[in-house]
Design a protein around this motif. Structure first.
Motif, PDB file in Angstrom:
ATOM      1  N   UNK A   1      41.306  39.376  66.057  1.00  0.00           N
ATOM      2  CA  UNK A   1      42.100  40.501  65.579  1.00  0.00           C
ATOM      3  C   UNK A   1      41.935  41.711  66.495  1.00  0.00           C
ATOM      4  N   UNK A   2      40.700  42.005  66.873  1.00  0.00           N
ATOM      5  CA  UNK A   2      40.449  43.150  67.749  1.00  0.00           C
ATOM      6  C   UNK A   2      41.174  42.981  69.086  1.00  0.00           C
ATOM      7  N   UNK A   3      41.089  41.798  69.646  1.00  0.00           N
ATOM      8  CA  UNK A   3      41.751  41.541  70.926  1.00  0.00           C
ATOM      9  C   UNK A   3      43.263  41.684  70.809  1.00  0.00           C
ATOM     10  N   UNK A   4      43.839  41.166  69.708  1.00  0.00           N
ATOM     11  CA  UNK A   4      45.294  41.205  69.539  1.00  0.00           C
ATOM     12  C   UNK A   4      45.806  42.617  69.292  1.00  0.00           C
ATOM     13  N   UNK A   5      45.132  43.384  68.439  1.00  0.00           N
ATOM     14  CA  UNK A   5      45.650  44.729  68.139  1.00  0.00           C
ATOM     15  C   UNK A   5      45.547  45.641  69.354  1.00  0.00           C
ATOM     16  N   UNK A   6      44.572  45.387  70.209  1.00  0.00           N
ATOM     17  CA  UNK A   6      44.463  46.174  71.444  1.00  0.00           C
ATOM     18  C   UNK A   6      45.543  45.738  72.428  1.00  0.00           C
ATOM     19  N   UNK A   7      45.736  44.436  72.569  1.00  0.00           N
ATOM     20  CA  UNK A   7      46.735  43.912  73.511  1.00  0.00           C
ATOM     21  C   UNK A   7      48.154  44.317  73.130  1.00  0.00           C
ATOM     22  N   UNK A   8      48.420  44.401  71.824  1.00  0.00           N
ATOM     23  CA  UNK A   8      49.773  44.726  71.353  1.00  0.00           C
ATOM     24  C   UNK A   8      49.921  46.182  70.943  1.00  0.00           C
ATOM     25  N   UNK A   9      48.859  46.962  71.126  1.00  0.00           N
ATOM     26  CA  UNK A   9      48.830  48.378  70.746  1.00  0.00           C
ATOM     27  C   UNK A   9      49.220  48.569  69.281  1.00  0.00           C
ATOM     28  N   UNK A  10      48.583  47.772  68.422  1.00  0.00           N
ATOM     29  CA  UNK A  10      48.807  47.886  66.971  1.00  0.00           C
ATOM     30  C   UNK A  10      47.499  48.259  66.278  1.00  0.00           C
TER      31      UNK A  10
ATOM     32  N   UNK B   1      44.768  42.452  59.179  1.00  0.00           N
ATOM     33  CA  UNK B   1      46.178  42.504  58.799  1.00  0.00           C
ATOM     34  C   UNK B   1      47.030  43.235  59.834  1.00  0.00           C
ATOM     35  N   UNK B   2      46.399  44.079  60.650  1.00  0.00           N
ATOM     36  CA  UNK B   2      47.140  44.792  61.691  1.00  0.00           C
ATOM     37  C   UNK B   2      47.705  43.835  62.745  1.00  0.00           C
ATOM     38  N   UNK B   3      47.165  42.630  62.812  1.00  0.00           N
ATOM     39  CA  UNK B   3      47.675  41.629  63.750  1.00  0.00           C
ATOM     40  C   UNK B   3      49.112  41.250  63.400  1.00  0.00           C
ATOM     41  N   UNK B   4      49.405  41.201  62.088  1.00  0.00           N
ATOM     42  CA  UNK B   4      50.752  40.857  61.656  1.00  0.00           C
ATOM     43  C   UNK B   4      50.990  39.373  61.482  1.00  0.00           C
ATOM     44  N   UNK B   5      49.910  38.620  61.240  1.00  0.00           N
ATOM     45  CA  UNK B   5      50.008  37.174  61.040  1.00  0.00           C
ATOM     46  C   UNK B   5      49.701  36.875  59.577  1.00  0.00           C
ATOM     47  N   UNK B   6      50.718  36.552  58.789  1.00  0.00           N
ATOM     48  CA  UNK B   6      50.539  36.380  57.343  1.00  0.00           C
ATOM     49  C   UNK B   6      49.636  35.206  56.999  1.00  0.00           C
ATOM     50  N   UNK B   7      49.665  34.141  57.787  1.00  0.00           N
ATOM     51  CA  UNK B   7      48.788  32.997  57.517  1.00  0.00           C
ATOM     52  C   UNK B   7      47.330  33.370  57.776  1.00  0.00           C
TER      53      UNK B   7
END
Length: 208
Positions: free
Chosen positions: A88-97, A135-141
């Motif tokens: 999650x940390x990696x994704x929210x940083x990569x996508x600026x979310x 949840x900031x990742x945006x992946x409901x599963x």
């Protein structure tokens, strides 16, 4: 409208199962029924649901016992949380979310919840802190999968606070490190802070 079974399930899962004094203890169906104002039937139905989740053990002729968290279960919980939260940390940083404002507000709330009498609320906000990141990742599963860990997370967190008196201050410092790394956009530092936080919690729990 909430059914008696849903009411009983929520009460048992959020209140009884997270009480450190109840770990390993047998439950009185009648006492629980009287406390929340329902009959014993929805209590039994709720206990069956909790047994299916391995949160209580149904013992013939004795009733339902709150299943204590084993060392293996605690270790596996922290390993699984680490996998999800680092991703999650990696994704929210990569996508600026990055949910920086929300995490900051939750950390501020935690600072106002000190002392053993507020341990459950402190841990509820703690769980929300980590859930907000996921949840900031945006992946409901992924959200659904992580939410399934909630009861064990809360139970482990409350027990950790009771095991170590200074754990609340340590959690606040560890959350601040995670937030600082996220704010800097440093994925490596964020993952390291998450690992350190979970490792500290695991150490307190296994030390008993």
């Amino acid at each position: 409208m909430t059914s008696g079974r849903e009411k009983a399930y929520a009460y048992l899962k959020e209140t009884v199962l997270t009480d450190p004094s109840m770990q390993g203890e047998f439950l009185s169906e009648q006492e629980v029924a009287d406390r929340i104002g329902v009959s014993r039937t929805p209590i039994r139905e709720a206990l069956l649901l909790l047994a299916a989740e391995d949160l209580v053990q149904l013992v013939p002729k004795r009733g339902a016992r709150v299943a204590p968290l084993s060392g293996r279960e605690i270790t596996e919980l922290m390993e699984l949380r680490g996998i999800v939260e680092r991703y999650a940390a990696e994704r929210v940083i990569a996508t600026d979310r990055r949910p920086l404002r929300e995490l900051g507000e939750l950390l501020t709330r935690q600072h106002g919840l000190t002392g053993p009498d507020q341990a459950r609320e402190f841990i509820a906000v703690d769980q929300q802190f980590h859930l907000t990141l996921v949840t900031a990742v945006g992946n409901s599963l992924l959200d659904k999968h992580y939410e399934g860990l909630r009861s064990r997370q809360v139970r482990a967190g409350v027990v950790a606070l009771y095991n170590a008196r200074d754990r609340q201050d340590a959690v606040l410092d560890e959350h601040a490190e995670i937030l600082t790394a996220l704010a800097a956009g440093d994925a490596r530092a964020a993952c390291a802070a998450i690992d350190s936080h979970l490792r500290s919690t695991l150490g307190v729990l296994l030390a008993g």
